[in-house]
Enzyme design. Structure first.
Site, PDB file in Angstrom:
ATOM      1  N   SER A  46       1.009  -1.187  -0.092  1.00  0.00           N
ATOM      2  CA  SER A  46      -0.113   0.005   0.060  1.00  0.00           C
ATOM      3  C   SER A  46       1.110   1.345  -0.102  1.00  0.00           C
ATOM      4  O   SER A  46       1.684   1.515   0.765  1.00  0.00           O
ATOM      5  CB  SER A  46      -1.041  -0.017   1.394  1.00  0.00           C
ATOM      6  OG  SER A  46      -1.759   1.064   1.243  1.00  0.00           O
ATOM      7  N   GLU A  47       0.692   2.244  -0.998  1.00  0.00           N
ATOM      8  CA  GLU A  47       1.766   3.121  -1.228  1.00  0.00           C
ATOM      9  C   GLU A  47       1.789   4.205   0.080  1.00  0.00           C
ATOM     10  O   GLU A  47       2.731   5.097   0.304  1.00  0.00           O
ATOM     11  CB  GLU A  47       1.441   4.016  -2.480  1.00  0.00           C
ATOM     12  CG  GLU A  47       0.135   4.370  -2.694  1.00  0.00           C
ATOM     13  CD  GLU A  47      -0.594   3.534  -3.558  1.00  0.00           C
ATOM     14  OE1 GLU A  47      -0.811   2.329  -3.338  1.00  0.00           O
ATOM     15  OE2 GLU A  47      -1.453   4.073  -4.581  1.00  0.00           O
ATOM     16  N   ASN A  48       0.673   4.046   0.905  1.00  0.00           N
ATOM     17  CA  ASN A  48       0.862   4.971   1.941  1.00  0.00           C
ATOM     18  C   ASN A  48       1.557   4.387   3.206  1.00  0.00           C
ATOM     19  O   ASN A  48       1.783   5.116   4.397  1.00  0.00           O
ATOM     20  CB  ASN A  48      -0.445   5.577   2.646  1.00  0.00           C
ATOM     21  CG  ASN A  48      -1.473   4.285   2.923  1.00  0.00           C
ATOM     22  OD1 ASN A  48      -1.384   3.229   2.109  1.00  0.00           O
ATOM     23  ND2 ASN A  48      -2.138   4.255   4.014  1.00  0.00           N
TER      24      ASN A  48
END
Lengths: 218, 230
Positions: A46-48
């Site tokens: 997840s890019e966060n």
């Protein structure tokens, strides 16, 4: 689009993965893919700032300090790790993520894609789309074959702003599966309810038919 | 040196026209108490660098609503409809940059790197006007570091020295933001004695952090930060 069509797309994309793959899933249809992985153990990025997204938590376990890139509550699978945004994007931009499954507004017959802006509308959101297009090892596009008004999304040339120079490896719609070889689009699987001739009528992009054409999801 | 100050003192360090670097991914890991204090301090013409502008009327959305913002730099603004409206009405400038470029530019800003090359956005509308160069047969664009007058970050816990520990994905941009401001203010839920956070758990070492503020406006209920007395 019908739920069963979305399921058909998600199911087919899920077949592409192998145990051990690191995968980044975009919003929309891609979020359904984990339900169809069967026994394959993959790691969802997840890019966060998380590697190892687990199942959606029940209401009483929701913690908004633990969310996906779509800002939905998630859990962590065993072996998950947490890191900052620049570390997360170093993973993407440094080609450490095996595959990105992205939605697309358009894809052209060479594999170039548009997935962040519509002409004539405000261009105020890009998120991680361009980073994933530039950096993921493999780009899989999951999208409906046509827009709601029947306009083909697989086009000869993009009319929407492109998302980068990098081209997609594969396109999965509810009508078929396409792969790109040397910038040529090949139909490799087709839905059982449509013929190649009918598919051409709803596809603006030119595609070749694989000599080994199969029926989709069989 | 005692780094703990009141939220009001913290807001007093922000001046008209400043560039604020703000951590958070939407409202997750956003320094909500500090933002509210700046809303009340009524400073104007701010440029905010943050992934989003909060939500409508929440987080950074409050600075927008009160027309304290001149410009927003970030990667995703469409989830705050007021930001879209303010941009359309020419009340707000928006500079859109890819999320990875935002993170890396902040990292570079804090690491003494003035600019760097990346493949992201090459050949797109977002690369317009940016220098392009090829390395080993592949095209890259030059992106510049981002720095600001004041950095605002949110951590769940700090020790009195200013070492920070972030909670899960509420970390997001906060570690990078904490390196790139001239003045770095951290909002935390709890302050403990030095040594109480295990050294290996410290995400942002204290040398980056100038001031600590205790979150006095929001409490966590049902996994969400809600306003006290709301």
């Amino acid at each position: 689009m019908l739920k069963e069509e979305r399921v058909q797309i998600a199911k087919r994309v899920a077949e592409e993965f192998e145990t051990g793959d690191i995968i980044n899933l975009g919003v929309g249809i891609p979020t359904m893919i984990p339900d169809f992985l069967g026994g394959k153990e993959v790691y969802l990025h997840s890019e966060n700032g998380l590697l190892g997204i687990g199942p959606t938590p029940p209401e009483e376990e929701i913690d908004m300090d633990l969310i996906s890139a779509s800002k939905q509550p998630i859990t962590m699978s065993p072996g998950a790790s947490l890191f900052s945004s620049s570390d997360s994007f170093a993973m993407i931009r440094g080609s450490h993520v095996d595959a990105a499954v992205l939605g697309a507004l358009q894809v052209d017959e060479t594999g170039r894609l548009a997935n962040w802006a519509v002409p004539g509308k405000s261009i105020l959101g890009v998120g991680g789309a361009m980073d994933l297009v530039a950096g993921a090892k493999k780009i899989i596009l999951s999208l409906t074959h046509q827009s709601k008004d029947g306009t083909p999304k697989l086009v000869a040339e993009l009319t929407y702003p492109n998302s980068g120079l990098r081209k997609a490896d594969m396109v999965v719609t509810e009508k078929g599966v396409f792969r790109f070889i040397d910038e040529t689009m090949y139909l490799v699987e087709i839905d059982e309810n449509i013929t190649v001739e009918e598919l051409r009528k709803i596809t603006d992009a030119h595609f070749e038919v694989s000599s080994d054409l199969k029926t989709m999801n069989q | 040196m005692d780094k703990v100050i009141s939220p009001k003192e913290a807001a007093g360090m922000v001046n008209d026209g400043d560039t604020l670097l703000v951590g958070g991914f939407g409202l997750s890991g956003s320094p909500l108490s500090l933002i509210d204090e700046i809303v009340e301090a009524d400073v104007k013409n701010l440029t905010v660098v943050s992934n989003n502008l909060g939500e409508e009327g929440r987080g950074l959305g409050r600075l927008l609503k009160k027309k304290q913002l001149k410009k927003a730099i970030g990667s995703f603004f469409t989830t705050n409809r007021e930001a879209v409206r303010a941009w359309a009405d020419k009340e707000l400038e928006i500079e859109l940059i890819p999320q990875g470029t935002l993170a890396e530019s902040l990292r570079a800003g804090g690491a003494g790197i003035p600019a760097y090359y990346t493949r992201t956005a090459v050949g797109t509308d977002l690369a317009e006007g940016k220098e392009e160069r090829s390395f080993e047969g592949e095209k890259y664009i030059l992106e510049k570091a981002i720095k600001g007058e004041v950095s605002l970050v949110k951590a769940v816990k700090a020790d009195k020295l200013g070492n920070l520990y972030y909670h899960k994905t509420a970390m997001n941009f906060n570690p990078e933001v904490a390196t790139a401001g001239n003045i770095v203010i951290a909002e935390v839920d709890e302050i403990v004695e030095p040594g109480e956070i295990s050294p290996g758990d410290i995400h942002t070492p204290h040398l980056y952090v100038d001031y600590l503020v205790v979150n006095d406006r929001y409490v966590k209920e049902g996994g969400r930060y809600v306003e006290k007395n709301a």
